[in-house]
Enzyme design. Sequence first.
Site, PDB file in Angstrom:
ATOM      1  N   PHE A 115      24.853  63.007  10.333  1.00 40.35           N
ATOM      2  CA  PHE A 115      25.808  62.641   9.278  1.00 40.35           C
ATOM      3  C   PHE A 115      25.138  61.814   8.189  1.00 40.35           C
ATOM      4  O   PHE A 115      25.162  60.584   8.224  1.00 40.35           O
ATOM      5  CB  PHE A 115      26.998  61.879   9.865  1.00 40.35           C
ATOM      6  N   TYR A 173      41.277  51.026  15.650  1.00 32.60           N
ATOM      7  CA  TYR A 173      40.479  50.578  16.803  1.00 32.60           C
ATOM      8  C   TYR A 173      39.776  49.257  16.475  1.00 32.60           C
ATOM      9  O   TYR A 173      39.837  48.287  17.242  1.00 32.60           O
ATOM     10  CB  TYR A 173      39.450  51.644  17.193  1.00 32.60           C
ATOM     11  N   LEU A 224      26.823  59.724  19.130  1.00 31.88           N
ATOM     12  CA  LEU A 224      25.572  60.445  18.896  1.00 31.88           C
ATOM     13  C   LEU A 224      24.898  60.926  20.184  1.00 31.88           C
ATOM     14  O   LEU A 224      24.579  62.124  20.307  1.00 31.88           O
ATOM     15  CB  LEU A 224      24.615  59.529  18.109  1.00 31.88           C
ATOM     16  N   SER A 239      33.107  44.296  20.062  1.00 37.58           N
ATOM     17  CA  SER A 239      32.239  45.307  19.457  1.00 37.58           C
ATOM     18  C   SER A 239      31.639  44.786  18.164  1.00 37.58           C
ATOM     19  O   SER A 239      32.278  43.993  17.443  1.00 37.58           O
ATOM     20  CB  SER A 239      33.087  46.547  19.157  1.00 37.58           C
ATOM     21  N   LYS A 293      40.179  45.270  18.118  1.00 34.57           N
ATOM     22  CA  LYS A 293      39.137  44.381  18.656  1.00 34.57           C
ATOM     23  C   LYS A 293      39.226  43.007  17.990  1.00 34.57           C
ATOM     24  O   LYS A 293      39.119  41.987  18.649  1.00 34.57           O
ATOM     25  CB  LYS A 293      37.747  44.994  18.451  1.00 34.57           C
ATOM     26  N   ASP A 339      42.066  50.688  37.146  1.00 33.85           N
ATOM     27  CA  ASP A 339      41.858  51.719  36.114  1.00 33.85           C
ATOM     28  C   ASP A 339      43.007  52.716  36.219  1.00 33.85           C
ATOM     29  O   ASP A 339      43.468  53.027  37.325  1.00 33.85           O
ATOM     30  CB  ASP A 339      40.512  52.426  36.343  1.00 33.85           C
TER      31      ASP A 339
END
Length: 341
Positions: free
Chosen positions: A220, A151, A202, A126, A155, A32
């Site tokens: 939202f 982004y 969230l 994702s 993916k 990392d």
Amino acid sequence: MAKILVTGGLGYIGSHTVVELIQSGYEVVIVDNLSNSEKTVLDGIESITGVLPAFEELDICDEKAFQNCMTKHAKIDAIIHFAASKAVGESIEKSLDYYRNNVFGIIQLLSLMRNNNIKHLIFSSSCTVYGQPDKLPIDETAPRKPATSPYGNTKQMCEDIITDAITSYHDFTAILLRYFNPIGAHPSAKIGELPKGVPNNLVPYVTQTAAGIRKELSVFGDDYNTPDGSAIRDYIYVVDLAKAHVKAMQRLLACENKKEIEIFNLGTGNGVSVLELVKTFMNATGVNLPYKIVGRRAGDTEEVWADSSFAEKELGWTAKTPLTEVLASAWNWEKKVRGIK
Ligand code: NAD
Ligand code: UFG
């Protein structure tokens, strides 16, 4: 004992997965660069498992440093690749940084896997690759939709690069895991999500509001075509998600999968609206959560939830933890981080 290299292993999902890997008997090497995590996460992992995993602080885009790490820790049996930049909004502002880290990162990783004879890969993908699907729940055969952010693009590109590399070289196997919305923290409250700055997601916003760090939550949109008008997601407990990686690793290493590449959706199969989540949080914790309804957030989809029956059938995995328990774990972690009794 198989040795697993975990890139991004000090991050949110990575750290929970490292715990489950260690508790399942794997030897873990974490890589990392601390761009979105803290070295203290290692203490949490050690405190939970009683094992301090090997840690190499390096950037996976630094070929020399990454190769030195692989030489030092030979022989690595498999890699789980979490390391990536993940903020959707930031990716629009800093697209080249995202392509460099996420797309160059996977190319570098795959090249080094070949050079070092490492044959198994699990990749963090994702549900963003599905966009707003034509039918719900979403299974793995659903078509990918054009990405709405750099982004999301990274993916899709990473999935394609892994697939093409396997077609070219036939010398390794991979599992692509498409996560839905991971939330919550380890029940020990020793590791959890550590967002930098104002949270985009969230649940961290909810817990920070409950802790008094944010004045109120903005919901939202309440004009979606959903029962209460707020958007629906499939919130999956990060510990359940981490356990799926162990199941996927067992499958990869046992070579039970005849296919060179497999894709699994990882979700609960339950859609929960933003307003339902807010109410469940208040019920689970007894904390009042101030919130207001504002306009929709650009780029958000209306409703998304998973069909994870393929993972259930093939991996023997389901996400079992009830949402109340998951939200309580997120609140316990926030309280621990903020020193709230
Ligand atoms: P995270 O930011 O908490 O963890 C990523 C880790 O990777 C961090 O510790 C960061 O320091 C490290 N890292 C980033 N770039 C690196 C590099 N070049 N070299 C070495 N380390 C690097 O993110 P997360 O939520 O744990 O996500 C893990 C993976 O899962 C990511 O690939 C992300 O895109 C994917 N994912 C996350 C979600 C989510 O909602 N959290 C949903 C779907 C997919
Ligand atoms: N939301 C609010 N208020 C907030 C934050 C979020 O109402 O302050 C709403 C959003 O509009 C959305 C829902 O809560 O309807 C969930 O939003 P998140 O930002 O937590 O999650 P997303 O579904 O937008 O996206 C997340 C990750 C992506 C990932 C995706 C699927 O941020 O990286 O899950 O895994 F691709």
